[in-house]
Design a protein around this motif. Sequence first.
Motif, PDB file in Angstrom:
ATOM      1  N   VAL A 162      41.074 -37.609 -61.351  1.00 32.89           N
ATOM      2  CA  VAL A 162      42.307 -37.188 -62.006  1.00 32.89           C
ATOM      3  C   VAL A 162      42.333 -35.676 -62.145  1.00 32.89           C
ATOM      4  CG1 VAL A 162      43.776 -37.534 -64.042  1.00 32.89           C
ATOM      5  CG2 VAL A 162      42.120 -39.298 -63.412  1.00 32.89           C
ATOM      6  N   ASN A 163      43.432 -35.037 -61.699  1.00 31.11           N
ATOM      7  CA  ASN A 163      43.591 -33.605 -61.978  1.00 31.11           C
ATOM      8  C   ASN A 163      44.166 -33.485 -63.386  1.00 31.11           C
ATOM      9  OD1 ASN A 163      46.080 -34.599 -60.583  1.00 31.11           O
ATOM     10  ND2 ASN A 163      46.847 -32.559 -61.034  1.00 31.11           N
TER      11      ASN A 163
ATOM     12  N   SER B 179      32.676 -37.100 -66.628  1.00 32.13           N
ATOM     13  CA  SER B 179      32.428 -35.839 -65.926  1.00 32.13           C
ATOM     14  C   SER B 179      33.695 -35.013 -65.754  1.00 32.13           C
ATOM     15  CB  SER B 179      31.854 -36.111 -64.532  1.00 32.13           C
ATOM     16  OG  SER B 179      30.588 -36.686 -64.641  1.00 32.13           O
ATOM     17  N   LEU B 180      33.548 -33.710 -66.000  1.00 31.34           N
ATOM     18  CA  LEU B 180      34.638 -32.758 -65.789  1.00 31.34           C
ATOM     19  C   LEU B 180      34.140 -31.676 -64.834  1.00 31.34           C
ATOM     20  CD1 LEU B 180      35.815 -32.330 -69.477  1.00 31.34           C
ATOM     21  CD2 LEU B 180      37.168 -33.331 -67.640  1.00 31.34           C
ATOM     22  N   GLY B 181      34.905 -31.462 -63.782  1.00 29.51           N
ATOM     23  CA  GLY B 181      34.572 -30.392 -62.850  1.00 29.51           C
ATOM     24  C   GLY B 181      35.194 -29.094 -63.315  1.00 29.51           C
ATOM     25  N   SER B 182      34.864 -28.020 -62.612  1.00 30.04           N
ATOM     26  CA  SER B 182      35.501 -26.745 -62.919  1.00 30.04           C
ATOM     27  C   SER B 182      36.885 -26.721 -62.268  1.00 30.04           C
ATOM     28  CB  SER B 182      34.636 -25.581 -62.445  1.00 30.04           C
ATOM     29  OG  SER B 182      34.448 -25.659 -61.054  1.00 30.04           O
ATOM     30  N   LYS B 183      37.698 -25.761 -62.686  1.00 28.33           N
ATOM     31  CA  LYS B 183      39.074 -25.670 -62.193  1.00 28.33           C
ATOM     32  C   LYS B 183      39.095 -25.567 -60.673  1.00 28.33           C
ATOM     33  CE  LYS B 183      40.949 -22.684 -65.493  1.00 28.33           C
ATOM     34  NZ  LYS B 183      41.976 -21.744 -65.933  1.00 28.33           N
ATOM     35  N   LEU B 184      40.055 -26.265 -60.080  1.00 33.41           N
ATOM     36  CA  LEU B 184      40.234 -26.178 -58.637  1.00 33.41           C
ATOM     37  C   LEU B 184      41.710 -26.318 -58.301  1.00 33.41           C
ATOM     38  CD1 LEU B 184      40.726 -29.375 -57.997  1.00 33.41           C
ATOM     39  CD2 LEU B 184      38.280 -29.432 -57.685  1.00 33.41           C
ATOM     40  N   GLU B 185      42.040 -26.032 -57.045  1.00 36.91           N
ATOM     41  CA  GLU B 185      43.420 -26.154 -56.579  1.00 36.91           C
ATOM     42  C   GLU B 185      43.576 -27.461 -55.826  1.00 36.91           C
ATOM     43  OE1 GLU B 185      45.221 -22.761 -54.768  1.00 36.91           O
ATOM     44  OE2 GLU B 185      44.398 -21.393 -56.287  1.00 36.91           O
ATOM     45  N   VAL B 186      44.670 -28.163 -56.099  1.00 35.52           N
ATOM     46  CA  VAL B 186      44.912 -29.465 -55.499  1.00 35.52           C
ATOM     47  C   VAL B 186      45.963 -29.423 -54.393  1.00 35.52           C
ATOM     48  CG1 VAL B 186      44.176 -30.674 -57.596  1.00 35.52           C
ATOM     49  CG2 VAL B 186      46.598 -30.127 -57.285  1.00 35.52           C
ATOM     50  N   ASN B 187      46.708 -28.329 -54.309  1.00 34.65           N
ATOM     51  CA  ASN B 187      47.763 -28.153 -53.305  1.00 34.65           C
ATOM     52  C   ASN B 187      47.656 -26.762 -52.687  1.00 34.65           C
ATOM     53  OD1 ASN B 187      49.039 -30.655 -53.778  1.00 34.65           O
ATOM     54  ND2 ASN B 187      50.328 -29.799 -55.400  1.00 34.65           N
TER      55      ASN B 187
ATOM     56  N   ASN C  29      50.152 -32.671 -63.041  1.00 29.39           N
ATOM     57  CA  ASN C  29      48.885 -32.974 -63.708  1.00 29.39           C
ATOM     58  C   ASN C  29      48.773 -34.482 -63.955  1.00 29.39           C
ATOM     59  OD1 ASN C  29      48.212 -30.149 -64.134  1.00 29.39           O
ATOM     60  ND2 ASN C  29      49.865 -30.146 -65.632  1.00 29.39           N
ATOM     61  N   PHE C  30      47.553 -34.974 -63.941  1.00 31.47           N
ATOM     62  CA  PHE C  30      47.222 -36.363 -64.236  1.00 31.47           C
ATOM     63  C   PHE C  30      47.635 -37.344 -63.137  1.00 31.47           C
ATOM     64  CE2 PHE C  30      46.722 -34.169 -68.206  1.00 31.47           C
ATOM     65  CZ  PHE C  30      45.538 -34.707 -68.684  1.00 31.47           C
ATOM     66  N   GLU C  31      47.715 -36.855 -61.894  1.00 29.43           N
ATOM     67  CA  GLU C  31      47.843 -37.776 -60.762  1.00 29.43           C
ATOM     68  C   GLU C  31      46.462 -38.390 -60.553  1.00 29.43           C
ATOM     69  OE1 GLU C  31      50.078 -37.876 -56.492  1.00 29.43           O
ATOM     70  OE2 GLU C  31      50.699 -36.558 -58.124  1.00 29.43           O
ATOM     71  N   LYS C  32      46.436 -39.678 -60.213  1.00 19.15           N
ATOM     72  CA  LYS C  32      45.164 -40.414 -60.189  1.00 19.15           C
ATOM     73  C   LYS C  32      44.897 -41.030 -58.822  1.00 19.15           C
ATOM     74  CE  LYS C  32      46.688 -41.493 -64.733  1.00 19.15           C
ATOM     75  NZ  LYS C  32      47.942 -40.783 -64.469  1.00 19.15           N
TER      76      LYS C  32
ATOM     77  N   VAL D  13      34.951 -41.899 -64.378  1.00 20.73           N
ATOM     78  CA  VAL D  13      36.147 -41.052 -64.330  1.00 20.73           C
ATOM     79  C   VAL D  13      35.672 -39.651 -63.992  1.00 20.73           C
ATOM     80  CG1 VAL D  13      38.047 -40.039 -65.671  1.00 20.73           C
ATOM     81  CG2 VAL D  13      37.415 -42.436 -66.028  1.00 20.73           C
ATOM     82  N   LEU D  14      36.414 -38.983 -63.130  1.00 24.11           N
ATOM     83  CA  LEU D  14      36.120 -37.598 -62.762  1.00 24.11           C
ATOM     84  C   LEU D  14      37.368 -36.776 -63.037  1.00 24.11           C
ATOM     85  CD1 LEU D  14      34.310 -35.447 -61.460  1.00 24.11           C
ATOM     86  CD2 LEU D  14      35.139 -36.235 -59.228  1.00 24.11           C
ATOM     87  N   GLY D  15      37.314 -35.931 -64.074  1.00 26.62           N
ATOM     88  CA  GLY D  15      38.438 -35.074 -64.437  1.00 26.62           C
ATOM     89  C   GLY D  15      38.272 -33.707 -63.791  1.00 26.62           C
ATOM     90  N   LEU D  16      39.333 -33.272 -63.100  1.00 23.08           N
ATOM     91  CA  LEU D  16      39.281 -31.991 -62.399  1.00 23.08           C
ATOM     92  C   LEU D  16      40.419 -31.095 -62.869  1.00 23.08           C
ATOM     93  CD1 LEU D  16      38.418 -33.464 -58.905  1.00 23.08           C
ATOM     94  CD2 LEU D  16      36.866 -32.328 -60.518  1.00 23.08           C
ATOM     95  N   PRO D  17      40.107 -30.154 -63.756  1.00 20.38           N
ATOM     96  CA  PRO D  17      41.137 -29.246 -64.279  1.00 20.38           C
ATOM     97  C   PRO D  17      41.823 -28.455 -63.165  1.00 20.38           C
ATOM     98  CG  PRO D  17      39.111 -29.068 -65.552  1.00 20.38           C
ATOM     99  CD  PRO D  17      38.798 -29.887 -64.343  1.00 20.38           C
ATOM    100  N   CYS D  18      43.130 -28.290 -63.357  1.00 18.29           N
ATOM    101  CA  CYS D  18      43.934 -27.565 -62.378  1.00 18.29           C
ATOM    102  C   CYS D  18      45.007 -26.777 -63.127  1.00 18.29           C
ATOM    103  CB  CYS D  18      44.580 -28.568 -61.413  1.00 18.29           C
ATOM    104  SG  CYS D  18      45.663 -27.796 -60.203  1.00 18.29           S
ATOM    105  N   ASN D  19      45.212 -25.528 -62.719  1.00 21.74           N
ATOM    106  CA  ASN D  19      46.193 -24.659 -63.374  1.00 21.74           C
ATOM    107  C   ASN D  19      47.404 -24.408 -62.477  1.00 21.74           C
ATOM    108  OD1 ASN D  19      46.960 -23.097 -65.657  1.00 21.74           O
ATOM    109  ND2 ASN D  19      46.407 -21.230 -64.578  1.00 21.74           N
TER     110      ASN D  19
END
Length: 160
Positions: free
Chosen positions: A30-31, A91-99, A124-127, A59-65
């Motif tokens: 999930v972003n 688990s939470l990863g560091s910020k990354l770009e999804v697009n 945000n929160f696409e799974k 669950v793997l949470g991946l922050p995205c700005n």
Amino acid sequence: MSAFHDTVLKALDGQDLPLAPLKGKVVLVVNVASKCGLTPQYAALEKLYQDYRDKGFSVLGLPCNQFAGQEPGTQEDIQTFCSVNYGVTFSLGSKLEVNGDHRHSLYRLLAGEGAEFPGDITWNFEKFLVGKDGRVLARFSPRTPPDDISVIHAIEKALK
């Protein structure tokens, strides 16, 4: 090993976060973002994790700005926000770009050309539900809450 399991991300603390240990587990990727109208989904994500982790689910949470600047904080800010407000233990990863041009390789795998469910991440929160073998089994809209019956059924089916 699958391309998914070959991926190594960075955790919020800067350490490597290899996905290889997730081989044989069902994973919801999930972003995430801290300042989004959908941010309360963190609570349902944590509950899903607690309910199913002993059955081989993660669950793997991946922050995205990338969406309206809704994840502006530092890695430390994100970690504190998630722990204090939602008791996040997954688990939470560091910020990354999804697009875009700098889309992380994991998101090229999940949603890029040739993916099972291709197309830009809409918010945000696409799974993405990833099976034990690293294959993407389902994609859920940001507006589909983690505790929606369609998500739960897909997780339970993948865990069998």
